[in-house]
Design an enzyme around this catalytic site. Structure first.
Site, PDB file in Angstrom:
ATOM      1  N   GLY A  66      -9.944  60.234  17.783  1.00  0.00           N
ATOM      2  CA  GLY A  66      -8.956  60.449  17.747  1.00  0.00           C
ATOM      3  C   GLY A  66      -8.313  60.239  15.978  1.00  0.00           C
ATOM      4  O   GLY A  66      -7.148  61.116  16.036  1.00  0.00           O
ATOM      5  N   MET A  67      -9.350  59.975  15.318  1.00  0.00           N
ATOM      6  CA  MET A  67      -9.112  60.051  13.563  1.00  0.00           C
ATOM      7  C   MET A  67      -8.874  61.338  13.697  1.00  0.00           C
ATOM      8  O   MET A  67      -8.690  61.907  12.387  1.00  0.00           O
ATOM      9  CB  MET A  67      -9.116  59.368  13.139  1.00  0.00           C
ATOM     10  CG  MET A  67      -9.378  59.570  11.704  1.00  0.00           C
ATOM     11  SD  MET A  67      -7.778  58.486  10.959  1.00  0.00           S
ATOM     12  CE  MET A  67      -6.796  57.033  11.604  1.00  0.00           C
ATOM     13  N   ASN A 114       0.700  57.003  20.450  1.00  0.00           N
ATOM     14  CA  ASN A 114       0.984  58.347  20.527  1.00  0.00           C
ATOM     15  C   ASN A 114       1.337  59.300  21.718  1.00  0.00           C
ATOM     16  O   ASN A 114       0.321  57.845  23.565  1.00  0.00           O
ATOM     17  CB  ASN A 114      -0.444  58.673  19.857  1.00  0.00           C
ATOM     18  CG  ASN A 114      -1.900  58.750  20.962  1.00  0.00           C
ATOM     19  OD1 ASN A 114      -1.402  59.955  21.712  1.00  0.00           O
ATOM     20  ND2 ASN A 114      -1.997  57.506  20.910  1.00  0.00           N
ATOM     21  N   PHE A 118      -4.969  65.141  23.496  1.00  0.00           N
ATOM     22  CA  PHE A 118      -5.584  65.922  23.771  1.00  0.00           C
ATOM     23  C   PHE A 118      -5.763  67.382  23.042  1.00  0.00           C
ATOM     24  O   PHE A 118      -6.636  68.386  22.914  1.00  0.00           O
ATOM     25  CB  PHE A 118      -6.770  66.211  24.514  1.00  0.00           C
ATOM     26  CG  PHE A 118      -7.657  64.666  25.548  1.00  0.00           C
ATOM     27  CD1 PHE A 118      -7.364  63.770  25.151  1.00  0.00           C
ATOM     28  CD2 PHE A 118      -7.959  64.720  26.850  1.00  0.00           C
ATOM     29  CE1 PHE A 118      -8.041  62.752  25.110  1.00  0.00           C
ATOM     30  CE2 PHE A 118      -8.230  64.109  27.416  1.00  0.00           C
ATOM     31  CZ  PHE A 118      -8.818  62.851  26.335  1.00  0.00           C
ATOM     32  N   ASN A 176     -14.801  60.186  28.268  1.00  0.00           N
ATOM     33  CA  ASN A 176     -12.993  60.034  28.232  1.00  0.00           C
ATOM     34  C   ASN A 176     -12.307  60.403  29.051  1.00  0.00           C
ATOM     35  O   ASN A 176     -12.133  61.524  29.273  1.00  0.00           O
ATOM     36  CB  ASN A 176     -12.020  60.755  27.326  1.00  0.00           C
ATOM     37  CG  ASN A 176     -11.148  59.906  26.681  1.00  0.00           C
ATOM     38  OD1 ASN A 176     -10.195  59.436  27.779  1.00  0.00           O
ATOM     39  ND2 ASN A 176     -10.643  59.819  25.346  1.00  0.00           N
ATOM     40  N   SER A 179      -7.891  58.732  29.185  1.00  0.00           N
ATOM     41  CA  SER A 179      -6.082  58.395  28.049  1.00  0.00           C
ATOM     42  C   SER A 179      -5.287  58.831  28.972  1.00  0.00           C
ATOM     43  O   SER A 179      -5.100  59.106  29.798  1.00  0.00           O
ATOM     44  CB  SER A 179      -6.117  59.734  27.153  1.00  0.00           C
ATOM     45  OG  SER A 179      -5.561  59.971  26.566  1.00  0.00           O
ATOM     46  N   ASN A 181      -2.584  60.308  28.541  1.00  0.00           N
ATOM     47  CA  ASN A 181      -1.695  61.586  27.772  1.00  0.00           C
ATOM     48  C   ASN A 181      -2.326  62.895  29.153  1.00  0.00           C
ATOM     49  O   ASN A 181      -1.485  63.436  28.195  1.00  0.00           O
ATOM     50  CB  ASN A 181      -1.706  61.307  26.824  1.00  0.00           C
ATOM     51  CG  ASN A 181      -1.666  60.408  25.889  1.00  0.00           C
ATOM     52  OD1 ASN A 181       0.083  59.542  26.253  1.00  0.00           O
ATOM     53  ND2 ASN A 181      -1.648  59.425  25.134  1.00  0.00           N
ATOM     54  N   THR A 182      -2.899  62.901  29.471  1.00  0.00           N
ATOM     55  CA  THR A 182      -3.658  64.122  30.382  1.00  0.00           C
ATOM     56  C   THR A 182      -3.186  63.675  31.534  1.00  0.00           C
ATOM     57  O   THR A 182      -4.050  62.393  32.949  1.00  0.00           O
ATOM     58  CB  THR A 182      -4.653  64.038  29.793  1.00  0.00           C
ATOM     59  OG1 THR A 182      -5.300  65.023  28.240  1.00  0.00           O
ATOM     60  CG2 THR A 182      -5.264  65.862  30.681  1.00  0.00           C
ATOM     61  N   LYS A 217     -15.960  56.032  28.317  1.00  0.00           N
ATOM     62  CA  LYS A 217     -14.800  54.986  27.671  1.00  0.00           C
ATOM     63  C   LYS A 217     -13.302  54.046  28.781  1.00  0.00           C
ATOM     64  O   LYS A 217     -12.714  55.067  29.835  1.00  0.00           O
ATOM     65  CB  LYS A 217     -13.884  55.416  26.642  1.00  0.00           C
ATOM     66  CG  LYS A 217     -13.179  54.921  25.595  1.00  0.00           C
ATOM     67  CD  LYS A 217     -12.551  55.781  24.525  1.00  0.00           C
ATOM     68  CE  LYS A 217     -11.742  54.765  23.634  1.00  0.00           C
ATOM     69  NZ  LYS A 217     -11.445  55.539  22.423  1.00  0.00           N
ATOM     70  N   ASN A 246      -9.396  51.864  25.925  1.00  0.00           N
ATOM     71  CA  ASN A 246      -8.449  52.902  25.007  1.00  0.00           C
ATOM     72  C   ASN A 246      -6.418  52.822  24.675  1.00  0.00           C
ATOM     73  O   ASN A 246      -7.240  51.258  25.362  1.00  0.00           O
ATOM     74  CB  ASN A 246      -8.007  54.359  26.190  1.00  0.00           C
ATOM     75  CG  ASN A 246      -8.118  55.697  25.650  1.00  0.00           C
ATOM     76  OD1 ASN A 246      -7.657  55.714  25.080  1.00  0.00           O
ATOM     77  ND2 ASN A 246      -8.494  57.135  26.265  1.00  0.00           N
ATOM     78  N   THR A 247      -6.410  53.275  24.946  1.00  0.00           N
ATOM     79  CA  THR A 247      -4.648  53.180  24.723  1.00  0.00           C
ATOM     80  C   THR A 247      -3.363  52.287  25.951  1.00  0.00           C
ATOM     81  O   THR A 247      -4.706  52.749  27.133  1.00  0.00           O
ATOM     82  CB  THR A 247      -4.023  54.025  24.038  1.00  0.00           C
ATOM     83  OG1 THR A 247      -3.899  55.737  24.702  1.00  0.00           O
ATOM     84  CG2 THR A 247      -4.481  54.209  22.866  1.00  0.00           C
TER      85      THR A 247
END
Length: 343
Positions: A66-67, A114, A118, A176, A179, A181-182, A217, A246-247
């Protein structure tokens, strides 16, 4: 303290208090000047080698995915003290990610929220960059995920595409499926879907010559029963390790002053995630009897957090939010704290 009091406030002022612009400018700067940061390694780097997953790590502290999604600053991260680097998450298709704003800093909570989605240049672009610039001098993990445009029923081939494109460069792959966010991605953590995905990725790895460890993950929001089922699938399909976590979609631990900001959709990371990530690491270790190496990530903001992760069963740890909020001095403090050396 210098970073918290002077550097970070200055970065935010210059970027009009836009966390994503701060992030982008930081990675751009490190991509340009990374090759010249070698002398910084004498201060930041801790030599505390360990062998995990059949790989020799310079120390136990890695940069989380992510960074540096596109692997633009690979020369910089080892110089800033990281013992390994994970890039991505990268997808088969280049994609812009979710609409902005999509990254929010919650400094009173020591957290970041966030919903990036992706955003990345695609697997082929990362492969071309690695072919041209080479790998870093520490182990390189590559996190792969599903493209947003790819239907869930075609997800397996999407992951396999990225695996094939990046196989020559990855020391391990992080799968992954967690997440938030997808849309639909977390459904791939379900037993049947995960079994199919892992079976195909293992087969593809064998076709490519084998030897590249696959790690899964996991989300911190799984129930114990769901996590136990996921772990059984991982063991059955020869997964090399687990990345936890993960988040989170939870908002427990957010400072009341930032409660309104926390209503934004997306995954939360940082201090509010510390306790839950630790619980998941301990559960994974205990449930598998230590058979799966664990990379502990989530809410590590100091040496004590990292030591607790290791005591709970992690073999390695990763930093993201702590590094973003408090700078490279955290890498030195954590790695030296783990090694039992003065910070």
């Amino acid at each position: 303290m210098l970073f918290d009091r002077i550097v970070r406030p200055s970065l935010y002022r210059l970027a009009y208090h836009d966390p994503e612009l701060v992030h982008e400018r930081t990675v751009t700067m490190l991509s340009r000047f990374g090759p010249g940061l070698g002398p910084a390694a004498r201060w930041y780097r801790t030599d505390d080698p360990v062998t995990v997953l059949g790989l020799r790590f310079a120390n136990r502290v890695g940069l989380a995915a992510g960074m540096d999604k596109n692997g633009r600053a690979l020369a910089a991260w080892p110089a800033l003290g990281f013992g390994f680097v994970e890039v991505g998450t990268v997808t088969r298709h280049a994609q812009p990610g979710n609409p902005k704003p999509r990254l929010f800093s919650l400094p009173a909570s020591d957290a970041v929220l966030n919903r990036m989605g992706f955003n990345n240049d695609g697997a082929n672009a990362l492969a071309e960059r690695l072919a041209a610039q080479g790998k870093p001098p520490v182990p390189l993990g590559i996190s792969i995920g599903k493209s947003k445009v790819t239907p869930l029923e075609e997800a397996v081939e999407d992951y396999r595409w990225s695996q094939r494109a990046l196989h020559p460069y990855a020391d391990y792959f992080a799968i992954n499926v967690s997440s938030p966010n997808t849309p639909g991605l977390r459904a791939l953590q379900d037993k049947a879907a995960l079994a199919e995905l892992l079976g195909e990725l293992r087969a593809t790895g064998t076709e490519l010559g084998g030897g590249t460890p696959l790690l899964v993950k996991v989300a911190p929001d799984l129930t114990d029963d769901a996590l136990a089922e996921l772990l059984e699938v991982c063991l059955e399909h020869g997964v090399a390790g687990i990345i936890a976590t993960n988040t989170t979609l939870a908002r427990t631990g957010v400072d009341p002053a930032e409660a309104t900001l926390a209503t934004e959709t997306g995954g939360l990371s940082g201090r509010p995630l510390t306790a839950r990530s630790l619980e998941v690491v301990r559960f994974v270790h205990d449930h598998t009897g230590g058979r799966l190496p664990i990379i502990g990530v989530g809410g590590i903001l100091g040496p004590d957090d990292a030591r607790r992760m290791l005591d709970a069963g992690a073999s390695l740890v990763q930093l993201y939010t702590g590094f973003a909020l408090h700078g490279p001095g955290l890498v030195r403090r954590v790695s030296r704290g783990i090694a039992g050396r003065p910070c």
